[in-house]
Design an enzyme around this catalytic site. Structure first.
Site, PDB file in Angstrom:
ATOM      1  N   THR A  99       0.863  -1.179   0.000  1.00  0.00           N
ATOM      2  CA  THR A  99       0.000   0.000   0.000  1.00  0.00           C
ATOM      3  C   THR A  99       0.899   1.228   0.000  1.00  0.00           C
ATOM      4  O   THR A  99       1.551   1.529   0.999  1.00  0.00           O
ATOM      5  CB  THR A  99      -0.922   0.010   1.235  1.00  0.00           C
ATOM      6  OG1 THR A  99      -1.704  -1.192   1.243  1.00  0.00           O
ATOM      7  CG2 THR A  99      -1.859   1.211   1.194  1.00  0.00           C
ATOM      8  N   VAL A 124      -3.975  -5.413  -1.316  1.00  0.00           N
ATOM      9  CA  VAL A 124      -4.884  -6.449  -0.829  1.00  0.00           C
ATOM     10  C   VAL A 124      -5.504  -6.033   0.491  1.00  0.00           C
ATOM     11  O   VAL A 124      -4.980  -5.182   1.215  1.00  0.00           O
ATOM     12  CB  VAL A 124      -4.145  -7.792  -0.662  1.00  0.00           C
ATOM     13  CG1 VAL A 124      -3.594  -8.274  -2.000  1.00  0.00           C
ATOM     14  CG2 VAL A 124      -3.010  -7.677   0.353  1.00  0.00           C
ATOM     15  N   VAL A 173      -8.298   3.049  -4.129  1.00  0.00           N
ATOM     16  CA  VAL A 173      -9.356   2.367  -3.381  1.00  0.00           C
ATOM     17  C   VAL A 173      -8.824   1.819  -2.059  1.00  0.00           C
ATOM     18  O   VAL A 173      -9.506   1.874  -1.026  1.00  0.00           O
ATOM     19  CB  VAL A 173      -9.982   1.258  -4.240  1.00  0.00           C
ATOM     20  CG1 VAL A 173     -10.975   0.438  -3.432  1.00  0.00           C
ATOM     21  CG2 VAL A 173     -10.676   1.865  -5.454  1.00  0.00           C
ATOM     22  N   LYS A 174      -7.598   1.306  -2.060  1.00  0.00           N
ATOM     23  CA  LYS A 174      -7.025   0.782  -0.809  1.00  0.00           C
ATOM     24  C   LYS A 174      -6.858   1.899   0.211  1.00  0.00           C
ATOM     25  O   LYS A 174      -7.134   1.715   1.407  1.00  0.00           O
ATOM     26  CB  LYS A 174      -5.681   0.109  -1.086  1.00  0.00           C
ATOM     27  CG  LYS A 174      -5.000  -0.468   0.173  1.00  0.00           C
ATOM     28  CD  LYS A 174      -5.830  -1.564   0.810  1.00  0.00           C
ATOM     29  CE  LYS A 174      -5.250  -2.051   2.139  1.00  0.00           C
ATOM     30  NZ  LYS A 174      -3.947  -2.708   1.999  1.00  0.00           N
ATOM     31  N   LEU A 175      -6.417   3.068  -0.214  1.00  0.00           N
ATOM     32  CA  LEU A 175      -6.252   4.190   0.715  1.00  0.00           C
ATOM     33  C   LEU A 175      -7.606   4.633   1.267  1.00  0.00           C
ATOM     34  O   LEU A 175      -7.721   4.957   2.456  1.00  0.00           O
ATOM     35  CB  LEU A 175      -5.541   5.351   0.022  1.00  0.00           C
ATOM     36  CG  LEU A 175      -4.095   5.088  -0.406  1.00  0.00           C
ATOM     37  CD1 LEU A 175      -3.546   6.297  -1.152  1.00  0.00           C
ATOM     38  CD2 LEU A 175      -3.216   4.751   0.788  1.00  0.00           C
TER      39      LEU A 175
END
Length: 271
Positions: A99, A124, A173-175
């Site tokens: 990330t 992930v 999107v992960k953040l």
């Protein structure tokens, strides 16, 4: 897997709490997988497997059609990629599971493209338990054809696998996801403190909330902590991601401000 694993030589870099079970899933799925780590001790859990052990990042690059990277920081990713990419074959693929800042992924994608290598940002979600079970959520950014080629590898450890757009979209999107978790932890902390102020038994309140409409993943996480300071390492990683989101959106952006403000009570208690 219809023997598709026999068509892929893989590499994996970053055998930490999340990377280690991902690598194990790839090995158990039958992919010829070469591992690299800074410490030889990291190889010990794989001595009874078919894994290959690299002595250098160049070894991984020369061996692999697909390489996964799961290191911690942007600088770690750059350091690995600057050595790894020149050793990789044209047509190979690189998946960044770390990330990090989306721009770092785009920079590394540009470097990879000069060698004819496709890069996918593939952060992930789900942690070690989901990695071990092969049910991680993968958030993908990259060329659709490159993603399609890598999908057999991703399916060895992923459950929900979503293609979100160009390189960097997965990191966006992960953040957002991690920042929302941290904000929700802050809201849970506010509710628990409110209950304390009202004289409500905290254990009873948590049990009730876990069975009520206020239930959330953040509440489940908080319910397992003696206090927020026990989540210092995880909290530090989430704060890093919240700061990255602020950098992407701009610190004055309303979304960044709302998430930052909501997180503050938990962040303060965890320090």
């Amino acid at each position: 897997m219809e023997n598709v694993s026999q068509q892929y030589n893989c590499g994996f870099i970053g055998l930490g709490s999340q990377g280690a079970p991902i690598a194990r899933r790839m090995i158990d799925a039958g992919f010829s997988t070469m591992l690299w780590a800074r410490r030889n001790a990291s190889f010990e859990p794989y001595r009874d497997t078919s894994a290959l052990f690299a002595t250098s990042l160049e070894d991984v690059g020369a061996h692999s059609d697909h390489v996964g990277i799961c290191v911690v920081t942007d600088d770690d990713v750059r350091e690995v990629c600057e050595i790894l990419i020149p050793a990789m074959k044209s047509g190979a693929r690189l998946a960044i599971h770390s990330t990090i800042h989306p721009e770092t992924c785009r920079e590394m994608a540009g470097l990879a493209a000069t060698r004819g290598i496709g890069l996918i940002d593939a952060p992930v979600s789900g942690g070690s338990p989901a990695a071990e079970a092969g049910t991680l959520t993968l958030m993908l950014g990259g060329d659709p054809a490159t993603i399609a080629q890598s999908m057999p590898v991703f399916k060895s450890f992923g459950g929900l696998i979503v293609s979100l757009g160009e390189v960097g979209a997965g990191q966006h999107v992960k953040l957002l996801n991690n920042s929302l978790l941290l904000a929700n932890l802050g809201l849970v902390e506010a509710v628990l403190k409110g209950g304390d102020s009202l004289g409500v038994d905290r254990a009873a309140l948590i049990d009730l909330l876990l069975s009520s409409s206020g239930k959330s993943f953040a509440l489940q996480v908080r319910s397992r902590m003696a206090d927020p300071s026990s989540f210092r390492h995880g909290g530090a990683l989430l704060r890093k991601d919240l700061c990255l989101l602020g950098a992407v959106l701009g610190e004055s952006d309303e979304t960044a401000r709302i998430l930052r403000d909501a997180s503050e009570l938990f962040v303060g208690a965890a320090n």
